[in-house]
Design an enzyme around this catalytic site. Structure first.
Site, PDB file in Angstrom:
ATOM      1  N   THR A  98     -27.858 -34.855   4.942  1.00  0.00           N
ATOM      2  CA  THR A  98     -28.300 -33.645   5.471  1.00  0.00           C
ATOM      3  C   THR A  98     -29.349 -33.066   4.654  1.00  0.00           C
ATOM      4  OG1 THR A  98     -25.994 -33.240   6.119  1.00  0.00           O
ATOM      5  CG2 THR A  98     -27.619 -31.432   6.310  1.00  0.00           C
ATOM      6  N   ASP A 110     -28.039 -25.633  -3.045  1.00  0.00           N
ATOM      7  CA  ASP A 110     -26.935 -25.749  -2.307  1.00  0.00           C
ATOM      8  C   ASP A 110     -25.905 -25.643  -3.496  1.00  0.00           C
ATOM      9  OD1 ASP A 110     -25.153 -26.154  -0.286  1.00  0.00           O
ATOM     10  OD2 ASP A 110     -25.769 -27.792   0.371  1.00  0.00           O
ATOM     11  N   ASP A 123     -28.524 -24.146   5.114  1.00  0.00           N
ATOM     12  CA  ASP A 123     -27.718 -24.000   6.436  1.00  0.00           C
ATOM     13  C   ASP A 123     -27.755 -22.519   6.466  1.00  0.00           C
ATOM     14  OD1 ASP A 123     -26.561 -23.987   8.889  1.00  0.00           O
ATOM     15  OD2 ASP A 123     -24.599 -25.084   7.944  1.00  0.00           O
ATOM     16  N   ARG A 164     -25.535 -28.199  16.972  1.00  0.00           N
ATOM     17  CA  ARG A 164     -24.887 -29.055  17.709  1.00  0.00           C
ATOM     18  C   ARG A 164     -25.759 -29.654  19.011  1.00  0.00           C
ATOM     19  NH1 ARG A 164     -19.931 -27.815  19.405  1.00  0.00           N
ATOM     20  NH2 ARG A 164     -20.105 -26.002  18.207  1.00  0.00           N
ATOM     21  N   LYS A 210     -29.199 -25.351  11.798  1.00  0.00           N
ATOM     22  CA  LYS A 210     -28.593 -26.766  12.330  1.00  0.00           C
ATOM     23  C   LYS A 210     -27.754 -26.481  13.453  1.00  0.00           C
ATOM     24  CE  LYS A 210     -27.059 -27.922   8.538  1.00  0.00           C
ATOM     25  NZ  LYS A 210     -26.315 -28.461   7.296  1.00  0.00           N
ATOM     26  N   GLU A 216       1.832 -43.950 -10.902  1.00  0.00           N
ATOM     27  CA  GLU A 216       2.176 -42.399 -11.200  1.00  0.00           C
ATOM     28  C   GLU A 216       1.643 -41.911 -12.367  1.00  0.00           C
ATOM     29  OE1 GLU A 216       6.515 -42.539 -11.133  1.00  0.00           O
ATOM     30  OE2 GLU A 216       6.729 -43.247  -9.148  1.00  0.00           O
TER      31      GLU A 216
END
Lengths: 329, 329, 329, 329, 329, 329
Positions: free
Chosen positions: B243, B235, B185, B210, B208, B55
């Protein structure tokens, strides 16, 4: 013509912010005055009355805009009216544009209603905390809550002072040889241990139990040894005094040399003034977090320790940004 | 006796209000120290530990009543513990009567969990914002949020700084002839365009997609031309680096003269130190919003741009009421 | 390089807090300018526009961090856009870290939607109060609410000024011999009595009632005697003027020597400029809490009493912690 | 086609509690009627008007106690009035004891005001979310928010539907050979990629940049190749059409075989009907989340795809506890 | 007659969830029993007591999980204790997992503290509303608030019933020839007009004014004509009766044929039973929203109209989703 | 035995609304499965994972709209991650439109951080309660909180179950002749007394005190007599076991016939498995509110009492509106 303020902006403008202002409800004006005397400042002017329909009414007679407002009100009999006075004072101060509002509540009533220990009951100590926040208080200053966890019922800062050092100091000055501090119930053992440790004393604990299915019939056992010792029973508050008196008798029966009783908050219902006013008890010690509203003690030696300096010092530190914790170091 | 404060009310009373006080959790003490050095003031004393039951426990060793408190804590690994440290520090500061609490969170974790893009998922970035407000922070200072909209997850003021000018300045000084800034991206195209505009560079975007129904198989296309150009992939953060490395390879395959990679937040999991530490990459540039906790880069040339002066200047302006926006004009 | 603030902490730091800054939306810039002139300070620079999609946009061009910000915006036609401007200004000021935000709303629209007097209707006056609080205002300054209870729709402090003394002063100076103040409806009798008491005048009340089941057909009765007296009809606001004009005619028919009409808020729809611009009416008196946006009066003698000094004085007292109530003693 | 739930109401659904009730404000009654027709239920009776002072007034003529109330209102011109209508409808429904209130807002205005991208501006999209919650809505149903993060501006559940599959289906049926989907700005690239992926198409991105210090002069570059391809520019909304038309011209100049334009929300200011009504553009496709209030297209071929079945199915699933996500699987 | 809903509980209503459960505090058990008798259901079992320290304690003896709980408690003397009982009952019911909690408060005390009509006073009617919400009530059912705007002090739904039709019906049945309804003050004129309109009677208004600077010396004027008419003075509540008695005498002095007095809420302090129990008054009519706790009337003819059927019908409609407004159509 | 509700779900309970759905985080899947087995229903399908950046992610794979959702997650090591999982699960369930969310937290970590017992520390047990409410839980089900007052940290209903009867039943079945129940510290005396009363046993209390100024050096005293008795030390949780082991040795030294140790929550850090695994201790008894994650006991006889039936019965009663309190009558 409507009066027009002279429009020269003072370079000191923001200074007016947070000038201290202290007000009292009807619960304990003597304490508020003692605090103000300690702070060498006047108690503020505030009307706190009830209309003929019993509705509480509040009017601040001083301008409190941007002031650092402290409202002193322990919750004493008549409890629900004094509570409502506190709430209404906070609301009025908020709507009057107080800069900051500190509810100074030396005795926090409803503290024992702090958990659901049976089905379908309230947690009123939390409800009262919610109401103090909802009404608009910015912070709370209090003394010896029934349980420390009640601090956590608030989301606003709470300064909890303790009068236990005052009580321990008092008994240390009395100078008992090898006193035993007695907890009047197992649930109070921690508070008693706190005093015992300050006095270098032994600890004993009274164990009350229900007998059979009867709610109110209790057997009292004593864990620990008191024979030939001066006993100090320490509790946070005393209400009717009857349980306390049974404890006194048990200790006397077990050979105690003397039995003194101390508590922080003298809630003291009317019966307490009959029950406790007894030669079986050597001394009664409490503080002035609450006034005695239901009677006076006549024969038992009584000492009242004032918390006014403690409250005043804490308020001053809150106002000036000083450490309140340092008061207890 | 209980100590009693000398009761002379200072005409300067309110001045104590808002004195600056800066504290660090365990996430990035080096950054907090650099900020304080820039501000020519000491870092405050605050215990932030974990008990043996894990804790988190916090204790401020300095009095912080009415101070203008800044708590510096980027959310780095171990993420959930560092987050809890931040929350608990805020709660402790609030209950210790801090005058104002600014959560300085140079890296805001959970930023990618900022919308429901599939059924029955959380919006954790909003949840964390709610927790920061619930705990009691008055304001937030952060750097390059994953999405600017996260500002709107707060009802309290947020100052979002950007390190993109630092990165652009760095590359301008390098002096590439006709660099191309590449967005890794399509969702990152705006950030890349920001850098491109500052450098007067062209923009390219990696697309990119799929393939079939497989979640993780992706085809990478390049929109725009990089042949013969020095490429800068920009980025907001780098995590595993895989990636990013595919992008580096794609650019090299498309004839890039060199490929540099820059990000604001070096989240850098352990694998990133293997994957990115490669000669295919000319240079790696990032800031110190986060410490590198999982490893070090050995062969790839690395530059760390410090955000400490930026944070320090912003804190100073927040404290004194200066314009933070003016830092970027 | 990113600019770096000189890091010498001014001993005056906290002083910057709460410097006054006043801004106007598009509702009534002339009033805001008059207020600032009274305060001998410039009106702040703030862009309040609508995009081509009608969305309201706000940008403060001055730094307002920690300033004591006043946003002046009565809610006038186009009502919903002016209201949205107010909300968006508050939000922008909050996110720009204003020290305190006072919404100065000389005319509070939606005031008549203050209760559910039929099933399934809103209480929009409360909704607007909620929105002002939700957006982030710390306090409200307004003039002559339709009902005093609207103060209670807010949890934040509200300073409600009244222009009724201005109106009474005006008529006292006119010096009618034994005027009668007339309430245009039984629900307005208290406001009329306020004026009557200030002028030492008699009171009369107009009693409008529905006839049969028709919603809009009303019979008007007069309670009290006006024969041979100068009559002053006093209302809080005038919209279309048609009910008011019926009252004027009724009083003339009952032998009034003259009929003047006064109101605080000249809402004045386009038809009001036709209906009220009539010789049947001796004089029209109102204040400048609202601009006249739908027309002008051509033949009826008109007096505009300015509330700018009243608002300015109140703002100054709010800023410096002075008593606003004392303005009316 | 988007799957459509069979609209037979479960015998377990409609107890007294939560019987469905659907109402429309004044924004788009035709859409509300189409939704109700799809649900085979009547549109509820609710008065939504403005008084002569422009204040919005609402009265539900049907008893809605404990009903599952849906209020359909896209935010279209006059934007601030339609927004206020929505808020007031929610308040009236709450005070009329509606069991649950869903704000159905097919077009969420102020979506572009979703972050502070310059100093001292508001985040109005969050403010509007706060107001919807404050007014008393229990949930929100919307279509294609400007940014998915706006979901996170709410603490109540938001169901965001998307019309992108409708648009993709439409173009798939057209049967272009090798179309290119074009993002009109780098910030829109993700949406365009979504469509491109559904069509198996290539992606191109338009890169607009400021020239010099002039705010509004922009250079447009094209990233990617469109020569000889049918181009589909996809945006979430179209306002004035002028940027869109520049994009159309750029694509034509770069050898596009044809250029079609699609958007979800036809905000369409008056100028859009001049600018876009051009032979340079092959086709214009949008949905009926908004009515066209400022004009009509005369020469350009136009297709309107209705979202009424989509909204109706989602409402039915919300009402009966069915999965809304499953609509898009 | 006020219409009464047929009390057959729908077979669809009472599932486990939301079975009705009705409880009474100590304020007015007789009314709660009358309501339950009307509803043909038993009053629930709930302990509402005060400990010897005056703290209110509540325990529900029935399981109320998920039940539709109604707590009946008008706020009568001792006002602050009855109020606290209400709050604590709500808290206990909430923590006991009640499905829905309706505070049934036939008389809402503190209703006259509904605005700041002088500096630095509270708005206690709002504070009490906040407390009812904070404690956990989901809705409120009340009768004839002092001002309709008090509805707007709540964010939760309020059903305000009115007993004025009961009173009007009573006097219509008495059959006076041409009665005059008299408002005892200009602020009460609307309520009197409501009754007058129902009876087709004339209206008169009493105008009380302060004389000089003395707070309590008042002159009473009468606006309107009562000579030879039967007069009905109608007020919402009567407290001490002394102002009312002055009005009675004024009317008698002006030639009234008879004077009857009616009010909804008989708050009736002890002095009221002396002052009003007089032959100058023909009749006294009130309802049973409150019990008479301070005395009884001996000589004046008194009629008590019961609101139990009205409350019971409203509760039944709230429970089953029926229209409460329809009770008054 | 603890009574167990017959698990036949009422035909009136499960409408679409509020069908029960139970999910487990990663803290204690075995317990969740045992609970579901007791309820004869499947455990729901929910992904609770961490990304490679350690951020918690949650996805419900079942539709949970309007379901009565129970999330079972004791807070065990890694504590802050398990806590975050709980918060994120609640947020995801809320946004997925769960009908009601019950956080089932058999062990509530941070329970000892329930008050400010030194300056400038947090009250983390309240903070966690705030977070559970903020995230969107409607109620909490837990077992043996460290202090009952923690219930009051919540504004939502809390059902606190107790495993003390399970422990008492276990020892009653063992059949010691005249056992003594020992509280390991004065603060734990109430819990020990509870067990003692159930067994008809005597009570003893261990009194630990600091020696001198050293924080960690403690002297242990024993209040009460254990010579020749079987001792049962009872605590709510055991962490490192070292204090407990000192108590065991003290009792053995004082002549105890045997010493058994019982606790509800086996937090058990790694060292506990060394320290407690000793022949000085006759038996170790605890429940399965927590899994043992840091080790196993090898030589000391260990008994685990399952709370799964207790939790399951309580959940069933919560779901169907049955009395949870009745489980303990």
């Amino acid at each position: 013509m409507v009066p027009s303020a002279p429009v020269s902006r003072s370079p000191l403008g923001p200074q007016v912010y947070r000038e201290m202002a202290v007000f009292s409800g009807n619960a304990h004006r003597a304490l508020a005055e003692a605090v103000c005397k300690h702070l060498e400042m006047p108690l503020g002017d505030c009307e706190v009355t009830q209309f003929s329909n019993e509705e509480v009414f509040v009017r601040f007679l001083d301008n409190i805009r941007e002031r650092d407002v402290f409202l002193i009100q322990p919750i004493v009999s008549p409890v629900n009216t004094r509570l409502m006075e506190l709430f209404v004072m906070i609301d009025a101060a908020k709507r009057a544009s107080a800069g900051r509002i500190t509810a100074v509540v030396p005795y926090y009533a409803y503290g024992r209603s702090d958990k659901k220990d049976q089905p379908r009951v309230p947690v009123t100590a939390r409800l009262v905390a919610n109401f103090i926040e909802t009404a608009g208080a910015d912070r709370v200053l209090t003394i010896d809550l029934h349980a420390g966890q009640i601090q956590g019922f608030f989301n606003i800062p709470v300064d909890e002072l303790t009068a236990l050092p005052l009580i321990a100091d008092y008994f240390r000055n009395v100078g008992y040889e090898s006193p035993v501090v007695v907890a009047p119930d197992v649930g109070d053992a921690k508070r008693a241990r706190n005093i015992a440790q300050r006095l270098g004393a032994e600890l004993a604990v009274i164990d009350k139990r229900r007998i059979g299915n009867e709610e109110r019939t209790q057997a009292m056992g004593l864990i620990g040894d008191v024979d030939g010792h001066d006993c100090l029973i320490v509790d946070d508050e005393i209400l009717t005094g009857s349980t306390m008196m049974s404890a006194v008798r048990l200790l006397n029966a077990r050979g105690a040399r003397s039995v003194s009783v101390a508590c922080v908050h003298p809630v003291m219902s009317a019966t307490a003034f009959e029950v406790l006013d007894s030669p079986e008890l050597s001394e009664l010690v409490f503080t002035d977090t609450l006034p005695l509203v239901h009677g006076t003690f006549k024969s038992v030696p009584t000492t009242v320790l004032s918390v006014a300096p403690l409250i005043g010092d804490a308020m001053y530190r809150i106002h000036t940004g000083g450490s309140v914790g340092a008061l207890f170091r």
